[in-house]
Design an enzyme around this catalytic site. Sequence first.
Site, PDB file in Angstrom:
ATOM      1  N   HIS A   1      10.402   5.012   5.270  1.00  0.00           N
ATOM      2  CA  HIS A   1      11.577   5.812   4.895  1.00  0.00           C
ATOM      3  C   HIS A   1      12.758   5.467   5.799  1.00  0.00           C
ATOM      4  O   HIS A   1      13.885   5.300   5.323  1.00  0.00           O
ATOM      5  CB  HIS A   1      11.252   7.305   5.006  1.00  0.00           C
ATOM      6  CG  HIS A   1      10.290   7.785   3.964  1.00  0.00           C
ATOM      7  ND1 HIS A   1      10.602   8.765   3.040  1.00  0.00           N
ATOM      8  CD2 HIS A   1       9.009   7.413   3.683  1.00  0.00           C
ATOM      9  CE1 HIS A   1       9.554   8.971   2.249  1.00  0.00           C
ATOM     10  NE2 HIS A   1       8.585   8.167   2.627  1.00  0.00           N
TER      11      HIS A   1
ATOM     12  N   ASP B   1      15.451  13.363   2.552  1.00  0.00           N
ATOM     13  CA  ASP B   1      14.378  13.338   1.555  1.00  0.00           C
ATOM     14  C   ASP B   1      13.429  14.538   1.639  1.00  0.00           C
ATOM     15  O   ASP B   1      13.374  15.338   0.731  1.00  0.00           O
ATOM     16  CB  ASP B   1      13.631  11.996   1.514  1.00  0.00           C
ATOM     17  CG  ASP B   1      13.259  11.435   2.867  1.00  0.00           C
ATOM     18  OD1 ASP B   1      13.394  12.140   3.883  1.00  0.00           O
ATOM     19  OD2 ASP B   1      12.827  10.271   2.913  1.00  0.00           O
TER      20      ASP B   1
ATOM     21  N   THR C   1      12.979   7.360  -1.693  1.00  0.00           N
ATOM     22  CA  THR C   1      12.497   6.023  -1.321  1.00  0.00           C
ATOM     23  C   THR C   1      11.417   5.545  -2.285  1.00  0.00           C
ATOM     24  O   THR C   1      10.870   4.463  -2.111  1.00  0.00           O
ATOM     25  CB  THR C   1      11.945   6.017   0.119  1.00  0.00           C
ATOM     26  OG1 THR C   1      10.903   6.985   0.208  1.00  0.00           O
ATOM     27  CG2 THR C   1      13.037   6.353   1.122  1.00  0.00           C
TER      28      THR C   1
ATOM     29  N   VAL D   1       3.391  -8.371  10.791  1.00  0.00           N
ATOM     30  CA  VAL D   1       3.888  -9.723  10.514  1.00  0.00           C
ATOM     31  C   VAL D   1       5.247  -9.626   9.821  1.00  0.00           C
ATOM     32  O   VAL D   1       5.604  -8.577   9.279  1.00  0.00           O
ATOM     33  CB  VAL D   1       2.916 -10.536   9.610  1.00  0.00           C
ATOM     34  CG1 VAL D   1       1.602 -10.807  10.318  1.00  0.00           C
ATOM     35  CG2 VAL D   1       2.693  -9.857   8.268  1.00  0.00           C
TER      36      VAL D   1
ATOM     37  N   GLN E   1       6.897  -9.917   6.978  1.00  0.00           N
ATOM     38  CA  GLN E   1       6.539 -10.018   5.562  1.00  0.00           C
ATOM     39  C   GLN E   1       7.575 -10.777   4.736  1.00  0.00           C
ATOM     40  O   GLN E   1       7.224 -11.652   3.942  1.00  0.00           O
ATOM     41  CB  GLN E   1       6.337  -8.613   4.982  1.00  0.00           C
ATOM     42  CG  GLN E   1       6.005  -8.609   3.494  1.00  0.00           C
ATOM     43  CD  GLN E   1       5.594  -7.243   3.008  1.00  0.00           C
ATOM     44  OE1 GLN E   1       4.551  -6.731   3.407  1.00  0.00           O
ATOM     45  NE2 GLN E   1       6.377  -6.643   2.135  1.00  0.00           N
TER      46      GLN E   1
ATOM     47  N   HIS F   1      -0.093  -3.442  -1.837  1.00  0.00           N
ATOM     48  CA  HIS F   1      -0.501  -2.044  -2.067  1.00  0.00           C
ATOM     49  C   HIS F   1       0.497  -1.329  -2.978  1.00  0.00           C
ATOM     50  O   HIS F   1       0.313  -0.155  -3.290  1.00  0.00           O
ATOM     51  CB  HIS F   1      -0.616  -1.313  -0.727  1.00  0.00           C
ATOM     52  CG  HIS F   1       0.702  -1.114  -0.017  1.00  0.00           C
ATOM     53  ND1 HIS F   1       1.617  -2.122   0.153  1.00  0.00           N
ATOM     54  CD2 HIS F   1       1.257  -0.022   0.575  1.00  0.00           C
ATOM     55  CE1 HIS F   1       2.684  -1.658   0.812  1.00  0.00           C
ATOM     56  NE2 HIS F   1       2.481  -0.391   1.071  1.00  0.00           N
TER      57      HIS F   1
ATOM     58  N   TRP G   1       7.063   0.716  -2.745  1.00  0.00           N
ATOM     59  CA  TRP G   1       8.305   0.368  -3.458  1.00  0.00           C
ATOM     60  C   TRP G   1       9.120  -0.674  -2.700  1.00  0.00           C
ATOM     61  O   TRP G   1       9.710  -1.581  -3.282  1.00  0.00           O
ATOM     62  CB  TRP G   1       9.115   1.640  -3.715  1.00  0.00           C
ATOM     63  CG  TRP G   1      10.171   1.530  -4.775  1.00  0.00           C
ATOM     64  CD1 TRP G   1      11.468   1.923  -4.668  1.00  0.00           C
ATOM     65  CD2 TRP G   1      10.037   1.008  -6.110  1.00  0.00           C
ATOM     66  NE1 TRP G   1      12.149   1.674  -5.839  1.00  0.00           N
ATOM     67  CE2 TRP G   1      11.291   1.119  -6.749  1.00  0.00           C
ATOM     68  CE3 TRP G   1       8.974   0.454  -6.832  1.00  0.00           C
ATOM     69  CZ2 TRP G   1      11.523   0.697  -8.061  1.00  0.00           C
ATOM     70  CZ3 TRP G   1       9.205   0.032  -8.140  1.00  0.00           C
ATOM     71  CH2 TRP G   1      10.462   0.155  -8.735  1.00  0.00           C
TER      72      TRP G   1
ATOM     73  N   SER H   1       7.925  -3.018  -0.560  1.00  0.00           N
ATOM     74  CA  SER H   1       7.243  -4.318  -0.650  1.00  0.00           C
ATOM     75  C   SER H   1       7.470  -4.965  -2.008  1.00  0.00           C
ATOM     76  O   SER H   1       7.671  -6.181  -2.107  1.00  0.00           O
ATOM     77  CB  SER H   1       5.733  -4.145  -0.416  1.00  0.00           C
ATOM     78  OG  SER H   1       5.480  -3.888   0.946  1.00  0.00           O
TER      79      SER H   1
ATOM     80  N   GLU I   1      10.875  -6.596  -2.258  1.00  0.00           N
ATOM     81  CA  GLU I   1      10.904  -7.904  -1.590  1.00  0.00           C
ATOM     82  C   GLU I   1      10.201  -8.957  -2.437  1.00  0.00           C
ATOM     83  O   GLU I   1      10.656 -10.097  -2.548  1.00  0.00           O
ATOM     84  CB  GLU I   1      10.233  -7.808  -0.209  1.00  0.00           C
ATOM     85  CG  GLU I   1      11.050  -7.035   0.805  1.00  0.00           C
ATOM     86  CD  GLU I   1      10.385  -6.960   2.178  1.00  0.00           C
ATOM     87  OE1 GLU I   1       9.381  -7.669   2.417  1.00  0.00           O
ATOM     88  OE2 GLU I   1      10.871  -6.188   3.027  1.00  0.00           O
TER      89      GLU I   1
ATOM     90  N   GLY J   1      -0.530   8.087  -3.664  1.00  0.00           N
ATOM     91  CA  GLY J   1       0.829   8.577  -3.916  1.00  0.00           C
ATOM     92  C   GLY J   1       1.495   7.894  -5.087  1.00  0.00           C
ATOM     93  O   GLY J   1       0.959   7.850  -6.198  1.00  0.00           O
TER      94      GLY J   1
END
Length: 452
Positions: A18, A115, A136, A327, A329, A344, A347, A349, A352, A367
């Site tokens: 977030h 939020d 988010t 790492v 990413q 996983h 949102w 990830s 990207e 979630g």
Amino acid sequence: MGENSLKIVMYPWFAMGHLTAFLHISDKFAEKGHKIFFILPTKTQSKLDQFNLHPNLIKFIPITVPQVDGLPDGSETTADVPFPMYSLLRHAMDLTEPVIEGFLRELKPHFVFFDFTHWLPALARRLGIKSVHYCTISPASVAYLFRDEPAADAFLEPPPGFPPSAISLHKHEARGVDWINNIKEFGNGMKFVQRVLMAAEECDAMCFKSCNEMEGRFCEFLEKKFKKPMILAGPVLPEPPTSMLDEKWAKWLDQFKAKSVIFCSFGSEARLERDQFQELILGFELTGFPFLAALKPPIGAETVEEALPEGFKKRSAERGAVHGGWVQQQLILSHPSVGCFVTHCGWGSLSEAMVNECQLVLLPHVGDQPINARLMGGDLKVGVEVEKGDEDGLFTREGVMNVIRLVMEDGSEIGKEIRTKHAEWREFLLREGLESSYFDDFVHRLQRLLEH
């Protein structure tokens, strides 16, 4: 600051996902000349400094997280505590209300973005400040999940009036949503779902990192439900990193041919059970492709090394790496050797991944992640989801292997379709001027809110 520039206070939930999402949008505001005051826990600032691209316009305001019985001393974010303690951290944020009121009175911003702090809209209203619920998670997730239902089974299907979509939940996912929604909040007796609904109902507007072309129909559903503007900021793509990929990983990836490596990362919080952790990496091994997995140690293990299956390290030494730490990413996803991203379905990830060329294998946990997986795999057809048991939510190594091969190998029709669709969306999201025109419209709509 220019005549039309805005002053905005940011107060995100104290979770790294977030905080970084709020900082990304702060960077976009600052790029356009707007002034940001970003409230965050004291020790966390050093982790975010590198992402503040406009320190002249984005001012960090560190605050001390209040002590709460049961919350370990020094805890600041969700990374410091296990999931059952999150409600204690939310309560600690609730206790900051007098401090936040002091900041708002002193700074006199046009807007406060928030939020989970459900009390902020009423406080902002008293002070003549507009409150914006910056979500988010995706509009599709909010549309599906933000409801108080009497039983878990209600979440198997979308709510009445939900737009046509492939989105629905499996039994184990519906039970998970119901459990999270009904967590009793520490200190005030309300359920978690009542907190998020109150935040949505009381704010002046809700904002999302998304596009009409991708999720406009879910925003229309939400406007009818909450009777307020749903404002899209566009893709809000992270800026290209200014740093280089760590030499260790650059060297490791460079030894493999283009688009041949599987990269797996499950974010800063997801932890698998030991048997599922082992099924996942054994699935990678079965594919025959090289792989880099950045995973937190499974539940009950201190390190990833102690949880590796017997003989695994020796067998995969030449082409596999399992790493328990953080790492880069974004830099790994854009490396020419990476051909597949096992995600996983957070949102951030997915955002990207959508602008990179690697193929998507979807393995959601909790979630909003299952909703994102169905949106990406079912509606947009840009990835393929690993099959799980409807009741127990378990996947197998063969299931992991099959889906990776499906997206990586040229022969499969499904693989061809998702490669084509992913390329189309990537081209759209990177289209010159798209992000800027979306963000200009976003700012314009915020400025119109000030007139009411």
